[in-house]
Design a protein around this motif. Sequence first.
Motif, PDB file in Angstrom:
ATOM      1  N   GLY A 151       0.793  -1.170  -0.034  1.00 49.21           N
ATOM      2  CA  GLY A 151       0.002   0.001  -0.021  1.00 49.21           C
ATOM      3  C   GLY A 151       0.858   1.092  -0.101  1.00 49.21           C
ATOM      4  N   VAL A 152       1.814   1.219   0.918  1.00 46.37           N
ATOM      5  CA  VAL A 152       2.709   2.496   0.601  1.00 46.37           C
ATOM      6  C   VAL A 152       3.383   2.637  -0.626  1.00 46.37           C
ATOM      7  CG1 VAL A 152       4.941   3.320   2.065  1.00 46.37           C
ATOM      8  CG2 VAL A 152       3.139   2.332   3.215  1.00 46.37           C
ATOM      9  N   ALA A 153       3.947   1.548  -1.179  1.00 43.28           N
ATOM     10  CA  ALA A 153       4.561   1.617  -2.405  1.00 43.28           C
ATOM     11  C   ALA A 153       3.351   2.245  -3.452  1.00 43.28           C
ATOM     12  CB  ALA A 153       4.964   0.188  -2.940  1.00 43.28           C
ATOM     13  N   LEU A 154       2.275   1.797  -3.354  1.00 44.34           N
ATOM     14  CA  LEU A 154       1.422   2.335  -4.412  1.00 44.34           C
ATOM     15  C   LEU A 154       0.966   3.978  -4.016  1.00 44.34           C
ATOM     16  CD1 LEU A 154      -1.110  -0.432  -4.481  1.00 44.34           C
ATOM     17  CD2 LEU A 154       0.673   0.032  -6.071  1.00 44.34           C
ATOM     18  N   TRP A 155       0.818   4.161  -2.720  1.00 42.97           N
ATOM     19  CA  TRP A 155       0.730   5.683  -2.408  1.00 42.97           C
ATOM     20  C   TRP A 155       1.982   6.514  -2.768  1.00 42.97           C
ATOM     21  CZ3 TRP A 155      -3.178   8.467  -1.338  1.00 42.97           C
ATOM     22  CH2 TRP A 155      -4.129   7.836  -0.630  1.00 42.97           C
ATOM     23  N   LEU A 156       3.270   5.898  -2.706  1.00 40.85           N
ATOM     24  CA  LEU A 156       4.312   6.673  -3.568  1.00 40.85           C
ATOM     25  C   LEU A 156       4.258   6.887  -4.814  1.00 40.85           C
ATOM     26  CD1 LEU A 156       7.443   7.761  -3.315  1.00 40.85           C
ATOM     27  CD2 LEU A 156       8.183   5.321  -3.340  1.00 40.85           C
TER      28      LEU A 156
END
Length: 89
Positions: free
Chosen positions: A46-51
């Motif tokens: 999820g954090v990678a996608l937010w990035l």
Amino acid sequence: MNWAEPVGFAAAFLTTASFVPQAWLTFRTRDVSGISLGMYSAFTLGVALWLLYGLSLRAWPVVVANAITLALALAILVMKLRFGRRPPG
């Protein structure tokens, strides 16, 4: 610069800084027993996608916060994978 950007950077700092104690404790103790592999895997993705989302919008508070959070989450996830295995028996 409007009010939204400083608020974004403040939120980014606080949410990112909240991961530092967990990462530090995990590095120091190598104790990953209380960390859920499923949760941290989903969270890291999820954090990678937010990035990626932040990069696509050039939303720098989102990019900076998620780049740092991704590094910390990946470090914890790697430690979970490395130190989380229990010996058989």
